[in-house]
Design a protein around this motif. Structure first.
Motif, PDB file in Angstrom:
ATOM      1  N   LEU A 102      14.189 -59.853  59.218  1.00  0.00           N
ATOM      2  CA  LEU A 102      14.504 -59.156  60.474  1.00  0.00           C
ATOM      3  C   LEU A 102      16.007 -59.101  60.704  1.00  0.00           C
ATOM      4  O   LEU A 102      16.545 -58.074  61.135  1.00  0.00           O
ATOM      5  CB  LEU A 102      13.810 -59.843  61.652  1.00  0.00           C
ATOM      6  CG  LEU A 102      12.301 -59.668  61.743  1.00  0.00           C
ATOM      7  CD1 LEU A 102      11.731 -60.553  62.841  1.00  0.00           C
ATOM      8  CD2 LEU A 102      11.946 -58.217  61.993  1.00  0.00           C
ATOM      9  N   SER A 103      16.698 -60.196  60.423  1.00  0.00           N
ATOM     10  CA  SER A 103      18.150 -60.231  60.585  1.00  0.00           C
ATOM     11  C   SER A 103      18.827 -59.220  59.655  1.00  0.00           C
ATOM     12  O   SER A 103      19.720 -58.474  60.070  1.00  0.00           O
ATOM     13  CB  SER A 103      18.663 -61.642  60.301  1.00  0.00           C
ATOM     14  OG  SER A 103      20.057 -61.664  60.323  1.00  0.00           O
ATOM     15  N   HIS A 104      18.383 -59.199  58.411  1.00  0.00           N
ATOM     16  CA  HIS A 104      18.946 -58.264  57.437  1.00  0.00           C
ATOM     17  C   HIS A 104      18.678 -56.814  57.864  1.00  0.00           C
ATOM     18  O   HIS A 104      19.577 -55.959  57.784  1.00  0.00           O
ATOM     19  CB  HIS A 104      18.349 -58.529  56.054  1.00  0.00           C
ATOM     20  CG  HIS A 104      18.791 -57.546  55.015  1.00  0.00           C
ATOM     21  ND1 HIS A 104      20.077 -57.542  54.499  1.00  0.00           N
ATOM     22  CD2 HIS A 104      18.133 -56.524  54.413  1.00  0.00           C
ATOM     23  CE1 HIS A 104      20.182 -56.560  53.619  1.00  0.00           C
ATOM     24  NE2 HIS A 104      19.017 -55.924  53.540  1.00  0.00           N
ATOM     25  N   GLN A 105      17.464 -56.551  58.323  1.00  0.00           N
ATOM     26  CA  GLN A 105      17.115 -55.194  58.771  1.00  0.00           C
ATOM     27  C   GLN A 105      17.985 -54.777  59.948  1.00  0.00           C
ATOM     28  O   GLN A 105      18.460 -53.647  60.021  1.00  0.00           O
ATOM     29  CB  GLN A 105      15.635 -55.137  59.159  1.00  0.00           C
ATOM     30  CG  GLN A 105      15.177 -53.769  59.603  1.00  0.00           C
ATOM     31  CD  GLN A 105      13.697 -53.752  59.969  1.00  0.00           C
ATOM     32  OE1 GLN A 105      13.013 -54.768  59.913  1.00  0.00           O
ATOM     33  NE2 GLN A 105      13.212 -52.591  60.346  1.00  0.00           N
ATOM     34  N   PHE A 106      18.211 -55.712  60.885  1.00  0.00           N
ATOM     35  CA  PHE A 106      19.040 -55.400  62.045  1.00  0.00           C
ATOM     36  C   PHE A 106      20.487 -55.149  61.643  1.00  0.00           C
ATOM     37  O   PHE A 106      21.123 -54.216  62.133  1.00  0.00           O
ATOM     38  CB  PHE A 106      18.966 -56.531  63.072  1.00  0.00           C
ATOM     39  CG  PHE A 106      19.749 -56.255  64.310  1.00  0.00           C
ATOM     40  CD1 PHE A 106      19.295 -55.338  65.243  1.00  0.00           C
ATOM     41  CD2 PHE A 106      20.958 -56.890  64.540  1.00  0.00           C
ATOM     42  CE1 PHE A 106      20.021 -55.071  66.390  1.00  0.00           C
ATOM     43  CE2 PHE A 106      21.700 -56.625  65.678  1.00  0.00           C
ATOM     44  CZ  PHE A 106      21.222 -55.707  66.605  1.00  0.00           C
ATOM     45  N   GLU A 107      21.011 -55.961  60.750  1.00  0.00           N
ATOM     46  CA  GLU A 107      22.393 -55.780  60.294  1.00  0.00           C
ATOM     47  C   GLU A 107      22.576 -54.473  59.525  1.00  0.00           C
ATOM     48  O   GLU A 107      23.592 -53.803  59.663  1.00  0.00           O
ATOM     49  CB  GLU A 107      22.814 -56.963  59.420  1.00  0.00           C
ATOM     50  CG  GLU A 107      23.010 -58.245  60.194  1.00  0.00           C
ATOM     51  CD  GLU A 107      23.225 -59.454  59.294  1.00  0.00           C
ATOM     52  OE1 GLU A 107      23.262 -59.284  58.049  1.00  0.00           O
ATOM     53  OE2 GLU A 107      23.356 -60.566  59.826  1.00  0.00           O
ATOM     54  N   GLN A 108      21.571 -54.130  58.728  1.00  0.00           N
ATOM     55  CA  GLN A 108      21.686 -52.939  57.897  1.00  0.00           C
ATOM     56  C   GLN A 108      21.435 -51.650  58.680  1.00  0.00           C
ATOM     57  O   GLN A 108      22.150 -50.666  58.512  1.00  0.00           O
ATOM     58  CB  GLN A 108      20.706 -53.029  56.728  1.00  0.00           C
ATOM     59  CG  GLN A 108      20.881 -51.923  55.713  1.00  0.00           C
ATOM     60  CD  GLN A 108      20.027 -52.168  54.467  1.00  0.00           C
ATOM     61  OE1 GLN A 108      19.262 -53.109  54.400  1.00  0.00           O
ATOM     62  NE2 GLN A 108      20.176 -51.290  53.494  1.00  0.00           N
ATOM     63  N   TYR A 109      20.405 -51.636  59.543  1.00  0.00           N
ATOM     64  CA  TYR A 109      19.998 -50.396  60.211  1.00  0.00           C
ATOM     65  C   TYR A 109      20.262 -50.375  61.708  1.00  0.00           C
ATOM     66  O   TYR A 109      20.110 -49.344  62.346  1.00  0.00           O
ATOM     67  CB  TYR A 109      18.514 -50.126  59.972  1.00  0.00           C
ATOM     68  CG  TYR A 109      18.165 -50.009  58.509  1.00  0.00           C
ATOM     69  CD1 TYR A 109      18.606 -48.940  57.738  1.00  0.00           C
ATOM     70  CD2 TYR A 109      17.392 -50.983  57.889  1.00  0.00           C
ATOM     71  CE1 TYR A 109      18.279 -48.839  56.398  1.00  0.00           C
ATOM     72  CE2 TYR A 109      17.065 -50.900  56.549  1.00  0.00           C
ATOM     73  CZ  TYR A 109      17.514 -49.825  55.811  1.00  0.00           C
ATOM     74  OH  TYR A 109      17.183 -49.734  54.479  1.00  0.00           O
ATOM     75  N   GLY A 110      20.594 -51.523  62.294  1.00  0.00           N
ATOM     76  CA  GLY A 110      20.851 -51.570  63.726  1.00  0.00           C
ATOM     77  C   GLY A 110      19.599 -51.570  64.576  1.00  0.00           C
ATOM     78  O   GLY A 110      19.662 -51.382  65.781  1.00  0.00           O
ATOM     79  N   THR A 111      18.432 -51.800  63.964  1.00  0.00           N
ATOM     80  CA  THR A 111      17.175 -51.836  64.705  1.00  0.00           C
ATOM     81  C   THR A 111      16.191 -52.741  63.983  1.00  0.00           C
ATOM     82  O   THR A 111      16.333 -53.000  62.781  1.00  0.00           O
ATOM     83  CB  THR A 111      16.566 -50.426  64.854  1.00  0.00           C
ATOM     84  OG1 THR A 111      15.374 -50.523  65.634  1.00  0.00           O
ATOM     85  CG2 THR A 111      16.252 -49.802  63.509  1.00  0.00           C
ATOM     86  N   THR A 112      15.189 -53.213  64.719  1.00  0.00           N
ATOM     87  CA  THR A 112      14.131 -54.011  64.098  1.00  0.00           C
ATOM     88  C   THR A 112      12.837 -53.209  63.980  1.00  0.00           C
ATOM     89  O   THR A 112      11.826 -53.735  63.520  1.00  0.00           O
ATOM     90  CB  THR A 112      13.854 -55.292  64.911  1.00  0.00           C
ATOM     91  OG1 THR A 112      13.522 -54.937  66.246  1.00  0.00           O
ATOM     92  CG2 THR A 112      15.056 -56.213  64.894  1.00  0.00           C
ATOM     93  N   LEU A 113      12.865 -51.958  64.403  1.00  0.00           N
ATOM     94  CA  LEU A 113      11.681 -51.102  64.274  1.00  0.00           C
ATOM     95  C   LEU A 113      11.474 -50.712  62.817  1.00  0.00           C
ATOM     96  O   LEU A 113      12.427 -50.659  62.037  1.00  0.00           O
ATOM     97  CB  LEU A 113      11.834 -49.834  65.111  1.00  0.00           C
ATOM     98  CG  LEU A 113      11.818 -50.005  66.625  1.00  0.00           C
ATOM     99  CD1 LEU A 113      12.095 -48.668  67.300  1.00  0.00           C
ATOM    100  CD2 LEU A 113      10.499 -50.572  67.091  1.00  0.00           C
TER     101      LEU A 113
END
Length: 160
Positions: free
Chosen positions: A76-87
């Motif tokens: 989740l952290s990586h997804q947020f850092e990479q895409y700016g969202t957790t969706l």
């Protein structure tokens, strides 16, 4: 001839547009998963990217839910850092053609106008396959088939 009942009324509303989690992606989250995902990332950042402290804080806030594991928190952290969202991102694959919003609206109108029309006849009228029509009625409109059963009337003397 089939008659359809609804667990929900025939109200206009984008029920089928609500956010749904794909099978197997984040199994431990409830229907408000995107909020819980964002909360996990927020806690993770506040706790200086400590997985253990994130798990403890999450457990304090959500006592009845299982704690997210290390792999989930990092993903989740990586997804947020990479895409700016957790969706979830848009998934590739064959797009829906029969269960489009247009067809769902057509079926909703048709079912409201003549609820006693059979699936076979309604499919012919709307130029939709019977299987797709059943999917729209069940998944899109939350209508389910039933048969009216005639029963004997109970009289006051029958209660004794």
């Amino acid at each position: 001839m089939s008659i359809w009942s609804s667990s929900r009324s025939l109200q206009l509303g984008p029920i089928w547009e609500t956010h749904r989690e794909p099978a197997g992606s984040w199994p431990r989250f409830s229907s408000g998963a995107h909020i819980e995902r964002a909360e996990i990332v927020t806690i993770f950042i506040q706790k200086n990217k400590s997985v253990v402290l994130t798990q403890r804080e999450y457990q304090k806030r959500h006592r009845n839910q299982s704690t997210p594991d290390k792999k989930t928190i990092h993903a989740l952290s990586h997804q947020f850092e990479q895409y700016g969202t957790t969706l979830d991102s848009h998934h590739s694959g064959r797009p829906r053609t029969a269960r489009s919003e247009e067809n769902i609206a057509r079926v909703r109108e048709s079912a409201a106008e003549s609820p006693k029309t059979s699936i076979r006849r309604r499919a012919q009228q709307l130029n939709i396959s019977q299987r797709s029509l059943r999917r729209i009625l069940k998944k899109g409109l939350h209508l389910f088939p039933y048969k009216i059963q005639l029963v004997q009337k109970l009289l006051p003397r029958d209660h004794n």
